[in-house]
Design an enzyme around this catalytic site. Structure first.
Site, mmCIF file in Angstrom:
data_model
loop_
_atom_site.group_PDB
_atom_site.id
_atom_site.type_symbol
_atom_site.label_atom_id
_atom_site.label_comp_id
_atom_site.label_asym_id
_atom_site.label_seq_id
_atom_site.Cartn_x
_atom_site.Cartn_y
_atom_site.Cartn_z
ATOM 1 C CB SER A 137 -0.257 -0.038 1.579
ATOM 2 O OG SER A 137 -1.413 0.656 1.771
ATOM 3 C CE1 TYR A 151 -3.878 -2.009 5.564
ATOM 4 C CE2 TYR A 151 -2.896 -0.356 5.057
ATOM 5 C CZ TYR A 151 -3.211 -1.394 4.766
ATOM 6 O OH TYR A 151 -3.458 -1.305 2.845
HETATM 7 N N1 LIG Z 1 -8.893 -0.782 -0.753
HETATM 8 C C1 LIG Z 1 -7.857 0.291 -0.990
HETATM 9 O O1 LIG Z 1 -8.159 1.912 -0.454
HETATM 10 C C2 LIG Z 1 -6.815 0.008 -0.887
HETATM 11 C C3 LIG Z 1 -5.718 0.790 -0.611
HETATM 12 C C4 LIG Z 1 -4.277 0.043 -0.353
HETATM 13 C C5 LIG Z 1 -4.070 -1.081 -0.119
HETATM 14 N N2 LIG Z 1 -5.345 -2.154 -0.067
HETATM 15 C C6 LIG Z 1 -4.938 -3.616 0.073
HETATM 16 O O2 LIG Z 1 -6.109 -3.614 -0.932
HETATM 17 C C7 LIG Z 1 -5.781 -5.812 -0.821
HETATM 18 C C8 LIG Z 1 -7.110 -5.672 -1.552
HETATM 19 O O3 LIG Z 1 -7.870 -5.032 -0.842
HETATM 20 P P1 LIG Z 1 -9.938 -4.541 -0.868
HETATM 21 O O4 LIG Z 1 -9.895 -3.389 -1.350
HETATM 22 O O5 LIG Z 1 -9.484 -4.659 -2.014
HETATM 23 O O6 LIG Z 1 -10.665 -4.887 -0.363
HETATM 24 P P2 LIG Z 1 -12.039 -5.890 -0.061
HETATM 25 O O7 LIG Z 1 -12.674 -5.733 -1.255
HETATM 26 O O8 LIG Z 1 -12.289 -5.695 1.323
HETATM 27 O O9 LIG Z 1 -11.013 -6.828 -1.001
HETATM 28 C C9 LIG Z 1 -10.340 -8.072 0.819
HETATM 29 C C10 LIG Z 1 -10.108 -9.721 0.512
HETATM 30 O O10 LIG Z 1 -9.451 -10.296 1.574
HETATM 31 C C11 LIG Z 1 -9.798 -11.027 2.060
HETATM 32 N N3 LIG Z 1 -9.379 -12.241 3.280
HETATM 33 C C12 LIG Z 1 -9.951 -10.574 4.729
HETATM 34 N N4 LIG Z 1 -9.382 -11.366 5.674
HETATM 35 C C13 LIG Z 1 -8.941 -12.528 5.347
HETATM 36 C C14 LIG Z 1 -8.630 -13.532 5.522
HETATM 37 N N5 LIG Z 1 -8.678 -13.475 6.858
HETATM 38 N N6 LIG Z 1 -8.695 -14.608 4.891
HETATM 39 C C15 LIG Z 1 -8.212 -14.994 3.641
HETATM 40 N N7 LIG Z 1 -8.994 -13.953 3.396
HETATM 41 C C16 LIG Z 1 -9.013 -12.739 3.634
HETATM 42 C C17 LIG Z 1 -11.067 -10.526 1.311
HETATM 43 O O11 LIG Z 1 -11.867 -12.068 1.167
HETATM 44 P P3 LIG Z 1 -13.313 -12.770 2.711
HETATM 45 O O12 LIG Z 1 -13.699 -11.441 3.664
HETATM 46 O O13 LIG Z 1 -14.164 -13.804 1.513
HETATM 47 O O14 LIG Z 1 -12.702 -13.712 3.530
HETATM 48 C C18 LIG Z 1 -11.894 -9.716 0.441
HETATM 49 O O15 LIG Z 1 -11.573 -11.172 -0.776
HETATM 50 C C19 LIG Z 1 -5.040 -5.824 0.847
HETATM 51 O O16 LIG Z 1 -4.644 -6.021 1.430
HETATM 52 C C20 LIG Z 1 -5.409 -3.613 1.091
HETATM 53 O O17 LIG Z 1 -4.802 -3.956 2.516
HETATM 54 C C21 LIG Z 1 -6.240 -1.614 -0.544
#
Ligand SMILES: NC(=O)c1ccc[n+]([C@@H]2O[C@H](COP(=O)([O-])OP(=O)(O)OC[C@H]3O[C@@H](n4cnc5c(N)ncnc54)[C@H](OP(=O)(O)O)[C@@H]3O)[C@@H](O)[C@H]2O)c1
Length: 262
Positions: A137, A151
């Site tokens: 991130s 985080y």
């Molecule tokens: N969105 C942003 O603004 C942003 C910015 C920078 C970085 N990121 C990073 O991008 C990545 C993806 O995030 P996203 O934005 O796509 O969020 P999201 O839409 O909430 O998706 C998160 C994914 O992680 C899975 N997950 C969460 N906890 C888990 C667990 N205990 N075991 C297995 N799977 C788990 C969830 O699946 P289930 O709930 O079905 O398990 C879901 O598929 C993350 O690493 C996040 O830190 C996001």
């Protein structure tokens, strides 16, 4: 070729799965919500004719990476691309969550990432071909904020780890990329209850998950070690790097109140 994607049930992970499928990869999709994964598997089979194997796993369980690896082996699959994407945010100050919540967070965000790399990279090295994307991130490239305490630290570790791994595996034909998105439309801020707070941020700070996924694929194929998504995020990271630290700390301290909760 087969790509294994963690956190494929939503957001950036689902978009990355679509991107790999569009490039002819078969898939292993993993997350906790099996119904979402099955729906995505059907969608991608219909759209691209790929096969998608679903593994339901909770990565906060220390045994989960071994189980995922064993299930892939039992299915006779070879993983050519590993995308460690699963993640979430834990709002509040460090003391507002108990140790079990922090332990689970570190397990999902850091330990499972390294564990899955350790399990799947040897096969890639032996075949002298492979791709690893570890989702970091922009937060991992900026000073810490008050709130969501682990985080930025977790993402910083993922980025540094990926840089080292990229250097170690380059001569074996394995590309490793630390992907660094900024604010991205997904379920991330709904899951951690921050949606109303971050909805006040200007639109130019946001990217869509499909663009992030496209850039992720292109970056790992090119062999980029760190990929910061989008011109705006790259500008923020460059400013943070070249501006005196005390000014950056002051700006991040003030700005953090807009998107972090203590
Ligand atoms: N969105 C942003 O603004 C942003 C910015 C920078 C970085 N990121 C990073 O991008 C990545 C993806 O995030 P996203 O934005 O796509 O969020 P999201 O839409 O909430 O998706 C998160 C994914 O992680 C899975 N997950 C969460 N906890 C888990 C667990 N205990 N075991 C297995 N799977 C788990 C969830 O699946 P289930 O709930 O079905 O398990 C879901 O598929 C993350 O690493 C996040 O830190 C996001």
């Amino acid at each position: 070729m087969t790509a294994l994607i963690t956190g494929a049930s939503a957001g950036i992970g689902a978009a990355i799965a679509r991107e790999f499928a569009a490039h002819g990869f078969d898939l292993v999709l993993t997350a906790r919500r099996g119904d979402r994964l099955q729906a995505l598997a059907h969608e991608l089979a219909a759209a691209h004719g790929c096969t998608a194997h679903v593994i339901v796993a909770d990565l906060s369980d220390p045994a989960a990476p071994a189980r995922v690896f064993d299930e892939v082996a039992r299915a006779g699959l070879t993983v050519d691309a590993l995308v460690n994407n699963a993640g979430y945010g834990l709002p509040g100050g460090f003391l507002s969550s108990g140790w079990e919540e922090h332990r689970a967070f570190i397990q999902v965000m850091v330990t499972s990432v390294a564990d899955l790399c350790r399990r799947f990279a040897p096969g890639m090295v032996a075949r002298r071909r492979g791709f690893i994307i570890n989702v970091g991130s922009v937060a991992g490239l900026l000073p810490g904020t008050a709130g969501h305490t682990l985080y930025g630290a977790a993402k910083a570790l993922v980025i540094r780890f990926s840089e080292s791994l990229a250097l170690e595996l380059a001569r074996d034909g394995v590309h490793v990329t630390a992907l660094c998105p900024g604010f991205t439309y997904s379920e991330f801020h709904d899951v951690n209850g921050m949606r109303s707070q971050v909805s006040g941020l200007p639109r130019w700070m946001w990217m869509d998950a499909d663009t992030v996924a496209r850039q992720a694929y292109d970056a790992v194929v090119r062999g980029d070690i760190v990929c910061v998504n989008g011109r705006m995020n790259r500008t923020i990271v460059a400013l943070a790097r070249y501006t005196p630290q005390w000014i950056v700390n002051r700006v991040v301290k003030r700005a953090g109140k807009k998107f972090r909760r203590i």
